[in-house]
Structure formats: structure tokens, C-alpha cells
Design a protein around this motif. Structure first.
Motif, PDB file in Angstrom:
ATOM      1  N   LEU A  32       0.843  -1.187   0.000  1.00 53.91           N
ATOM      2  CA  LEU A  32       0.000   0.000   0.000  1.00 53.91           C
ATOM      3  C   LEU A  32       0.880   1.239   0.000  1.00 53.91           C
ATOM      4  CD1 LEU A  32      -2.320  -1.204   2.855  1.00 53.91           C
ATOM      5  CD2 LEU A  32      -2.980  -1.056   0.468  1.00 53.91           C
ATOM      6  N   ARG A  33       0.338   2.311  -0.555  1.00 57.62           N
ATOM      7  CA  ARG A  33       1.138   3.538  -0.612  1.00 57.62           C
ATOM      8  C   ARG A  33       1.221   4.172   0.778  1.00 57.62           C
ATOM      9  NH1 ARG A  33      -1.299   7.571  -4.090  1.00 57.62           N
ATOM     10  NH2 ARG A  33      -1.414   5.874  -5.601  1.00 57.62           N
ATOM     11  N   ASP A  34       0.084   4.211   1.455  1.00 57.82           N
ATOM     12  CA  ASP A  34       0.044   4.880   2.751  1.00 57.82           C
ATOM     13  C   ASP A  34      -0.546   3.941   3.800  1.00 57.82           C
ATOM     14  OD1 ASP A  34       0.389   6.868   4.544  1.00 57.82           O
ATOM     15  OD2 ASP A  34      -1.437   7.958   3.992  1.00 57.82           O
ATOM     16  N   PRO A  35       0.206   2.911   4.214  1.00 57.31           N
ATOM     17  CA  PRO A  35      -0.398   1.871   5.046  1.00 57.31           C
ATOM     18  C   PRO A  35      -0.513   2.296   6.514  1.00 57.31           C
ATOM     19  CG  PRO A  35       1.915   1.405   4.742  1.00 57.31           C
ATOM     20  CD  PRO A  35       1.653   2.714   4.053  1.00 57.31           C
ATOM     21  N   PRO A  36      -1.565   1.873   7.182  1.00 57.23           N
ATOM     22  CA  PRO A  36      -1.605   2.061   8.628  1.00 57.23           C
ATOM     23  C   PRO A  36      -0.583   1.123   9.269  1.00 57.23           C
ATOM     24  CG  PRO A  36      -3.510   0.791   7.890  1.00 57.23           C
ATOM     25  CD  PRO A  36      -2.728   1.149   6.670  1.00 57.23           C
ATOM     26  N   PRO A  37       0.010   1.513  10.410  1.00 59.38           N
ATOM     27  CA  PRO A  37       0.969   0.600  11.055  1.00 59.38           C
ATOM     28  C   PRO A  37       0.263  -0.682  11.499  1.00 59.38           C
ATOM     29  CG  PRO A  37       0.500   2.495  12.456  1.00 59.38           C
ATOM     30  CD  PRO A  37      -0.152   2.759  11.143  1.00 59.38           C
ATOM     31  N   SER A  38       0.992  -1.793  11.445  1.00 57.14           N
ATOM     32  CA  SER A  38       0.353  -3.072  11.773  1.00 57.14           C
ATOM     33  C   SER A  38      -0.183  -3.065  13.204  1.00 57.14           C
ATOM     34  CB  SER A  38       1.334  -4.219  11.574  1.00 57.14           C
ATOM     35  OG  SER A  38       2.317  -4.202  12.577  1.00 57.14           O
ATOM     36  N   GLN A  39       0.462  -2.264  14.076  1.00 52.53           N
ATOM     37  CA  GLN A  39      -0.015  -2.207  15.460  1.00 52.53           C
ATOM     38  C   GLN A  39      -1.438  -1.676  15.539  1.00 52.53           C
ATOM     39  OE1 GLN A  39       2.930  -1.364  14.415  1.00 52.53           O
ATOM     40  NE2 GLN A  39       4.501  -2.063  15.839  1.00 52.53           N
ATOM     41  N   THR A  40      -1.701  -0.588  14.802  1.00 51.18           N
ATOM     42  CA  THR A  40      -3.051  -0.027  14.897  1.00 51.18           C
ATOM     43  C   THR A  40      -4.069  -0.966  14.246  1.00 51.18           C
ATOM     44  OG1 THR A  40      -2.797   1.250  12.871  1.00 51.18           O
ATOM     45  CG2 THR A  40      -2.224   2.354  14.915  1.00 51.18           C
ATOM     46  N   ILE A  41      -3.625  -1.674  13.212  1.00 52.11           N
ATOM     47  CA  ILE A  41      -4.536  -2.648  12.589  1.00 52.11           C
ATOM     48  C   ILE A  41      -4.931  -3.715  13.598  1.00 52.11           C
ATOM     49  CG2 ILE A  41      -4.723  -4.458  10.848  1.00 52.11           C
ATOM     50  CD1 ILE A  41      -2.843  -2.827   9.104  1.00 52.11           C
ATOM     51  N   GLN A  42      -3.924  -4.225  14.323  1.00 49.27           N
ATOM     52  CA  GLN A  42      -4.210  -5.256  15.324  1.00 49.27           C
ATOM     53  C   GLN A  42      -5.179  -4.750  16.380  1.00 49.27           C
ATOM     54  OE1 GLN A  42      -0.345  -6.350  16.755  1.00 49.27           O
ATOM     55  NE2 GLN A  42      -0.127  -7.960  15.219  1.00 49.27           N
ATOM     56  N   MET A  43      -4.916  -3.515  16.829  1.00 44.86           N
ATOM     57  CA  MET A  43      -5.777  -2.997  17.907  1.00 44.86           C
ATOM     58  C   MET A  43      -7.192  -2.754  17.411  1.00 44.86           C
ATOM     59  SD  MET A  43      -3.215  -0.708  20.123  1.00 44.86           S
ATOM     60  CE  MET A  43      -1.477  -1.108  20.127  1.00 44.86           C
ATOM     61  N   ALA A  44      -7.314  -2.278  16.171  1.00 45.16           N
ATOM     62  CA  ALA A  44      -8.652  -2.097  15.616  1.00 45.16           C
ATOM     63  C   ALA A  44      -9.367  -3.441  15.548  1.00 45.16           C
ATOM     64  CB  ALA A  44      -8.561  -1.469  14.228  1.00 45.16           C
ATOM     65  N   ALA A  45      -8.627  -4.485  15.180  1.00 46.72           N
ATOM     66  CA  ALA A  45      -9.235  -5.824  15.086  1.00 46.72           C
ATOM     67  C   ALA A  45      -9.709  -6.302  16.454  1.00 46.72           C
ATOM     68  CB  ALA A  45      -8.231  -6.811  14.494  1.00 46.72           C
ATOM     69  N   VAL A  46      -8.876  -6.075  17.471  1.00 43.18           N
ATOM     70  CA  VAL A  46      -9.273  -6.468  18.833  1.00 43.18           C
ATOM     71  C   VAL A  46     -10.571  -5.765  19.214  1.00 43.18           C
ATOM     72  CG1 VAL A  46      -8.692  -6.247  21.285  1.00 43.18           C
ATOM     73  CG2 VAL A  46      -6.950  -6.982  19.656  1.00 43.18           C
ATOM     74  N   LEU A  47     -10.629  -4.476  18.907  1.00 43.14           N
ATOM     75  CA  LEU A  47     -11.792  -3.702  19.294  1.00 43.14           C
ATOM     76  C   LEU A  47     -13.055  -4.178  18.574  1.00 43.14           C
ATOM     77  CD1 LEU A  47     -11.594  -1.468  21.385  1.00 43.14           C
ATOM     78  CD2 LEU A  47     -12.209   0.102  19.560  1.00 43.14           C
ATOM     79  N   ILE A  48     -12.902  -4.470  17.277  1.00 42.44           N
ATOM     80  CA  ILE A  48     -14.067  -4.937  16.517  1.00 42.44           C
ATOM     81  C   ILE A  48     -14.574  -6.267  17.073  1.00 42.44           C
ATOM     82  CG2 ILE A  48     -14.845  -5.766  14.269  1.00 42.44           C
ATOM     83  CD1 ILE A  48     -12.899  -3.735  13.024  1.00 42.44           C
ATOM     84  N   ALA A  49     -13.627  -7.145  17.441  1.00 42.70           N
ATOM     85  CA  ALA A  49     -14.032  -8.457  17.963  1.00 42.70           C
ATOM     86  C   ALA A  49     -14.661  -8.349  19.354  1.00 42.70           C
ATOM     87  CB  ALA A  49     -12.835  -9.399  18.003  1.00 42.70           C
ATOM     88  N   THR A  50     -14.418  -7.228  20.036  1.00 37.20           N
ATOM     89  CA  THR A  50     -14.951  -7.045  21.389  1.00 37.20           C
ATOM     90  C   THR A  50     -16.226  -6.218  21.396  1.00 37.20           C
ATOM     91  OG1 THR A  50     -12.624  -6.803  21.934  1.00 37.20           O
ATOM     92  CG2 THR A  50     -14.147  -6.608  23.743  1.00 37.20           C
ATOM     93  N   LEU A  51     -16.422  -5.465  20.322  1.00 31.07           N
ATOM     94  CA  LEU A  51     -17.505  -4.480  20.290  1.00 31.07           C
ATOM     95  C   LEU A  51     -18.886  -5.048  20.660  1.00 31.07           C
ATOM     96  CD1 LEU A  51     -17.635  -1.454  19.717  1.00 31.07           C
ATOM     97  CD2 LEU A  51     -18.474  -2.018  17.436  1.00 31.07           C
ATOM     98  N   PRO A  52     -19.290  -6.180  20.067  1.00 34.18           N
ATOM     99  CA  PRO A  52     -20.625  -6.696  20.414  1.00 34.18           C
ATOM    100  C   PRO A  52     -20.775  -6.961  21.911  1.00 34.18           C
ATOM    101  CG  PRO A  52     -19.758  -7.842  18.520  1.00 34.18           C
ATOM    102  CD  PRO A  52     -18.640  -7.003  19.038  1.00 34.18           C
ATOM    103  N   ILE A  53     -19.700  -7.441  22.545  1.00 29.90           N
ATOM    104  CA  ILE A  53     -19.761  -7.693  23.987  1.00 29.90           C
ATOM    105  C   ILE A  53     -19.985  -6.370  24.719  1.00 29.90           C
ATOM    106  CG2 ILE A  53     -18.484  -8.563  25.980  1.00 29.90           C
ATOM    107  CD1 ILE A  53     -18.954 -10.782  24.084  1.00 29.90           C
ATOM    108  N   LEU A  54     -19.243  -5.332  24.318  1.00 26.07           N
ATOM    109  CA  LEU A  54     -19.383  -4.034  24.976  1.00 26.07           C
ATOM    110  C   LEU A  54     -20.783  -3.462  24.761  1.00 26.07           C
ATOM    111  CD1 LEU A  54     -15.928  -2.483  24.026  1.00 26.07           C
ATOM    112  CD2 LEU A  54     -16.638  -3.378  26.243  1.00 26.07           C
ATOM    113  N   VAL A  55     -21.362  -3.730  23.587  1.00 31.73           N
ATOM    114  CA  VAL A  55     -22.696  -3.202  23.296  1.00 31.73           C
ATOM    115  C   VAL A  55     -23.765  -3.902  24.138  1.00 31.73           C
ATOM    116  CG1 VAL A  55     -24.482  -3.009  21.523  1.00 31.73           C
ATOM    117  CG2 VAL A  55     -22.124  -2.421  20.971  1.00 31.73           C
ATOM    118  N   ILE A  56     -23.650  -5.245  24.268  1.00 33.83           N
ATOM    119  CA  ILE A  56     -24.715  -5.925  25.015  1.00 33.83           C
ATOM    120  C   ILE A  56     -24.430  -5.952  26.523  1.00 33.83           C
ATOM    121  CG2 ILE A  56     -25.438  -7.406  23.101  1.00 33.83           C
ATOM    122  CD1 ILE A  56     -24.147  -9.756  24.663  1.00 33.83           C
TER     123      ILE A  56
END
Lengths: 289, 316
Positions: free
Chosen positions: A246-270
Motif C-alpha cells: 500500500l502507498r500509505d499503510p496504517p501501522p500493523s499495530q493499529t490494525i491489530q488494535m482495531a481488530a481487537v476492538l471490533i471483535a470485542t464491540l458486540p460484547i461491549l454493546v450488550i
């Protein structure tokens, strides 16, 4: 206990500080991951510890949803959670209602249920059973083998048993059969308990990953937890590789953290709803004989 | 005389089969409700138990259970001759024991301190925060800890800012068990307070008030009334936990294992998975699993019996 000595006041102060720190320890990892996942590359590199994003950046999330794997896994997880929760609830409540009755062989069935609480067949025989049934690489392998949690079954049975017997008898006299009594009386009266178990089953279904690893060789059928495991634990994305793609890639660290958050989001919502109900569920559990 | 008896007994048996049939017919709706659950239990919980017979075979998946060769206890003998299994058994017991020593007391302390909070709103607020991690998946929790413990992660940043060298947490075998313990404390301490809070709620208030009259301060009340009052619950729970000492938390450890920590981190459950599923050594891994299951069953039943002797209902 209206008056407080000085040592009591000190105790309170220390106690509040300690509990505050405990609470902070529970919340901080989530807050940090949230903040970094929304931060830009520059902020991530320059600032030592990010507590709140100064420049909001959606790059990591854009990247994640641009990859096919993640969106698909998300969809699979959502559908699977809905199906598994509904299926488990049907299976558990019908059987729980059946075994409050005394019928031919009911003692044998109860003994069998308690026995499975104590002794599980083990990983390999269970796996071979699923394989012999031809369920490997099908979603049935994620739905059928966990259809009833013995513990939940016993707790729901306990709840049905606590319902007033007179109602059942009255319905019986009015000519209702057991199916009608189950559907029209037992289930509506158990709504609070069933709500608690819906949430518990849904959380379990959303969080499940080992059965996917065990039964799914087909990576296109992976769920979000397995994709997250792949992304963070097994083979983290390489920063150099990302920037070559990619020309302007996000750092892999932020990608990982975004993934963690997405996988946790439904739990936080309910969670707020969960909280209302789990006290009830736990209390039911502790009443279990 | 004998003739008459047969006549009577035939009459009885006829009567009972007839009544059995009508009884079964009257129970037909119950059986209809029972059927799906029963099929489930038989298929996934009971029949696979008989699948354990492959532990006594040289199981060949192509021949199947019926045609594979029987080898008696050879696979079980292998368990005690295999140095790897013995090491895995030692790892399991060590990790489990460390969990009992370090993870078990944490919710007791937290529950006692929460119980001392007079303001209900504050108490509820802290409770809802500390319960939360229980609902996260192990994948999420291990992911978070790996992100934190990476060489360039936040913990190493903090260490370096205080002038220490960075540590490669995930590759150091001696740090494996401490990390397992901390993760488990983070995930489950809050949730486990529930049972102790229930025990604390049942303490007689008059006892506490009498202690105040006698001039006991908070520390003294905790030591001489509150802790003794819940010691029964604590003892029962410890006994029951000891009954599951061969369970060291499969999901968590499975996710934590890597080539660096396998020596210390491989436990019975992960060993069975690796040998059985990954390497298709079905018979031997089934033997290890069956060994664990039977020892576990004996331990749980024993623990339950001891718990009952301590004047508690036990589990069953």
C-alpha cells in the motif's frame, strides 16, 4: 455504625484508592487499544504512550474492512451467533421442560445428564464422532456438538420446577396437552431466565474459537475470533510488507488494535443488558442442588 | 399350584405391558419434547465415551473401530514411559497449583474490600467494571496482552522510560506461568467475587455491631469476624478447585503456546490436541485423554465428598 474512628476513615481512603486502581487496571487496556486504533502513524511513532487520539484516523478500520477476510469473518460470526443462540435455547428449554416430569425412564435420563457433568468423552473421541458424521468443514460442526450446556440445562430445569404447579394443572384440566402448556405457560413465565441464558449463550457463541480451529480447515468459513488470532497471535502483519503493498499503510499495530476492538464491540454493546440479567442467572446457578 | 402362579404372573405381565403402553402413550408429548435433547446427549456425550476404546487399540482410521487391532494397555504403559508425557503432567500440575496459590485468593480480597464500600452506587459502579473482562474471549485477552508485551509494546516503553532494558516477554519460558497467572487474574477476579459477596452478605449484622461496641476498628472486624465467617465458603471452594487440578485452562494455554515456551507451557489438554489432531496419533492421545478424564473424575468425586464432610452440600 454511624460514627467513624480515624482509623476507619483511613481505611476508607485506602480502600477507595485501591479499588479505583483495580478499576483502572480493568479499563486501561481497553482505553489504550481504542485510542491507538484511531491514531495516525505519526502519533503512534512520536508519542510514547497514547491515552487519547489527538488526530483521529480511520486508516486501520478502512484497511480492515477493505480486506475480504475480515468482513466475511464478521458476517459469519454474526450469523453463527444468532443461529447457535437460537438453536441452543430451543434445545435446552425443551429438554429442561421434559425432565421436570416423571416419565418412563426419567431417572435414567437424569443420571445420564449428571454423569456428563462429571465425565466428558474427551477431545479425540468427540472429534472422531464429528468427523464420522461428515460434519468437518460444515457449519453444523459449530452448531450441533455444543447444542446443550449441561450446566445451563440443569439451571433452567430448576427454574421450570419453581413455577407454580397449579397453573400447569389448571391448563391440563382445560384440555391443554404438554406441548401447549410448555409453549403457552412455561415459556412465557420464564422470560427473565431465558433472557439471561440467551445472553450467556450469545456471548459464548461469539467468543468461541477452538471448535472453529478444530473443525474448519476451510479458511473462508473462519469466524472473527479465529481471524483475530491469526492477525495478532499467529502471524502479525509485517510493517514492511504492508508498505510494499500500500502507498500509505496504517501501522500493523493499529490494525491489530482495531481488530481487537471490533471483535470485542458486540460484547461491549450488550454488556449493559447482560449486567441486568446475569445477577439473576448467577443466583439461579447458585440455587442449583 | 404352579399352574395358578403362571396364570397370575401372566395376568400381571399382560396388565403391566398394557399399562406401560398406555402410560407411554399418555407421555407422548413429553417424549416429543425430550427427543431432540436425548438424541444430542447420546450422539455427542454418551456414544463418544465408548469411542474411548480406541485407547486400547492400535487405531487405524481406515479400518475403523471394529477392525482395528487390540493392544490392551500398551498405550497406557507408554504414558508412564514417555518422558514428554511426564513433563506435560508436571507442567499441568505446576500451572494449576500456581493458579490456586495466586489466582484463588484475589477475588476473596477484592470481595472483602468491595463489601466495605458503604456507598451502593460506587460499589455497583466498580462491580460493573471488574465483571467486564470475564465476558471477553480468550483470543481478545491474549491479543491484548501480546500487544502490550511486544518488544515495542507499551510495557517495554514504560520499562525503558524508567531506564530499564526491554524484555522479550513472550519468548522467555520462565515468564510463561507469571503471564498466565496475571491474565487469569485480570479476566476472572471480578467475576469470582460474586460468590464471596453472596457469602459476605449473609454475615449476621448484630455480630458486626457488637464488635463496634467493643471498640473494634475496621481491620479488626475484617480479621476476627468477616474472614472467619466466610472461611467455610473459602475451604469448600478450595477443595473443589483441587478436584480439578488437572485442568489448567485449555483455551488460554493453547493460545499462549509458542516454540519458545512449549517446554514449560504444554499441558495435558494441549498435548492431546497436538498428538491427536495434529499428528493423528489417535490411540495414544486418546489414552492420555482418558487417563486425564478418569483421574479427574476420581479427584472431583473425592473433593466433593470431602466438601460434604465439611458440612456443605457439595456439588451433587
Amino acid at each position: 455504625m454511624h460514627y467513624k474512628t480515624r482509623s476507619d476513615k483511613w481505611f476508607d481512603v485506602i480502600n477507595y484508592i485501591f479499588l479505583g486502581l483495580v478499576g483502572l487496571c480493568m479499563i486501561f487496556p481497553l482505553l489504550y487499544i481504542f485510542s491507538v486504533s484511531f491514531s495516525t502513524m505519526e502519533d503512534f511513532v512520536q508519542r510514547d504512550i497514547i491515552l487519547w487520539p489527538s488526530n483521529w484516523d480511520l486508516g486501520a478500520y478502512k484497511y480492515i474492512f477493505a480486506t475480504k477476510t475480515f468482513g466475511r469473518a464478521m458476517l459469519v460470526s454474526i450469523c453463527l451467533t444468532a443461529v447457535v443462540t437460537f438453536f441452543n435455547l430451543c434445545m435446552t428449554s425443551t429438554m429442561a421442560y421434559a425432565i421436570i416430569h416423571r416419565f418412563t425412564g426419567s431417572k435414567l435420563v437424569l443420571r445420564m445428564v449428571v454423569f456428563t457433568l462429571l465425565f466428558s468423552p474427551g477431545l479425540i473421541p468427540s472429534y472422531l464422532m464429528v468427523r464420522n458424521l461428515g460434519l468437518i468443514n460444515t457449519y453444523w460442526a459449530l452448531i450441533l456438538p455444543g447444542a446443550i450446556s449441561t450446566f445451563n440445562l440443569i439451571v433452567i430445569r430448576q427454574f421450570f420446577q419453581g413455577l407454580p404447579k397449579e397453573l400447569f394443572e389448571a391448563a391440563n384440566i382445560d384440555g391443554a396437552n404438554e406441548l401447549q402448556i410448555f409453549w403457552r405457560i412455561a415459556l412465557p413465565l420464564s422470560k427473565p431466565a431465558l433472557a439471561a441464558f440467551t445472553l450467556f449463550y450469545a456471548v459464548d457463541a461469539w467468543n468461541a474459537y477452538f471448535n472453529v480451529i478444530l473443525y474448519m480447515n476451510d479458511t473462508t468459513k473462519w469466524t472473527i475470533q479465529v481471524v483475530l488470532r491469526q492477525l495478532v497471535i499467529v502471524s502479525p502483519p509485517d510493517n514492511n510488507l504492508l508498505s510494499s503493498l500500500l502507498r500509505d499503510p496504517p501501522p500493523s499495530q493499529t490494525i491489530q488494535m482495531a481488530a481487537v476492538l471490533i471483535a470485542t464491540l458486540p460484547i461491549l454493546v450488550i454488556y449493559p443488558f447482560l449486567q441486568k440479567h446475569f445477577a439473576k442467572g448467577v443466583m439461579l446457578g447458585s440455587v442449583k442442588g | 399350584m404352579p399352574k395358578k402362579m403362571t396364570a397370575v404372573s401372566r395376568f400381571n405381565s399382560e396388565h403391566s405391558t398394557k399399562s406401560l403402553r398406555t402410560k407411554l402413550w399418555s407421555e407422548r408429548y413429553i417424549f416429543l419434547l425430550l427427543l431432540p435433547g436425548l438424541i444430542y446427549f447420546l450422539t455427542f456425550k454418551i456414544i463418544p465415551i465408548f469411542g474411548n476404546v480406541i485407547a486400547f487399540q492400535e487405531f487405524n482410521p481406515f479400518k475403523g473401530i471394529w477392525a482395528s487391532d487390540w493392544v490392551g494397555f500398551a498405550n497406557f504403559r507408554r504414558i508412564f514411559e514417555d518422558s514428554e508425557v511426564l513433563r506435560v503432567l508436571r507442567n499441568t500440575l505446576y500451572i494449576s497449583f500456581m493458579q490456586i496459590v495466586f489466582v484463588f485468593p484475589a477475588p476473596i480480597l477484592l470481595a472483602i474490600l468491595l463489601n466495605e464500600v458503604a456507598n451502593e452506587k460506587v460499589k455497583k459502579f466498580i462491580q460493573s467494571i471488574v465483571y467486564l473482562p470475564h465476558f471477553f474471549s480468550w483470543v481478545v485477552i491474549i491479543s491484548i496482552s501480546m500487544i502490550f508485551l511486544k518488544p515495542e509494546g507499551i510495557i517495554n516503553q514504560v520499562l525503558q522510560s524508567f531506564g530499564y532494558d526491554w524484555v522479550s516477554f513472550m519468548t522467555k519460558p520462565h515468564l510463561f506461568v507469571p503471564i498466565v497467572i496475571v491474565e487469569l487474574i485480570w479476566k476472572e477476579t471480578g467475576w469470582s467475587t460474586i460468590i464471596f459477596l453472596a457469602a459476605l452478605a449473609s454475615i449476621n449484622n448484630e455480630l458486626l455491631e457488637a464488635a463496634v461496641m467493643d471498640g473494634a476498628n475496621r481491620w479488626k472486624r475484617i480479621w476476627s469476624i468477616i474472614i472467619p465467617s466466610i472461611s467455610g465458603t473459602i475451604i469448600i471452594l478450595i477443595i473443589l478447585r483441587l478436584g480439578t487440578v488437572l485442568d489448567s485452562g485449555f483455551e488460554q494455554i493453547f493460545l499462549m503456546l509458542n516454540p519458545f515456551n512449549k517446554e514449560i507451557g504444554n499441558v495435558l489438554d494441549t498435548f492431546v490436541y497436538e498428538k491427536g489432531i495434529k499428528q493423528s496419533d489417535y490411540s495414544f492421545s486418546t489414552a492420555v485423554g482418558l487417563f486425564k478424564g478418569v483421574v479427574g473424575l476420581v479427584l472431583v468425586l473425592g473433593a466433593n465428598r470431602i466438601a460434604k464432610r465439611f458440612g456443605h452440600d457439595g456439588l451433587f
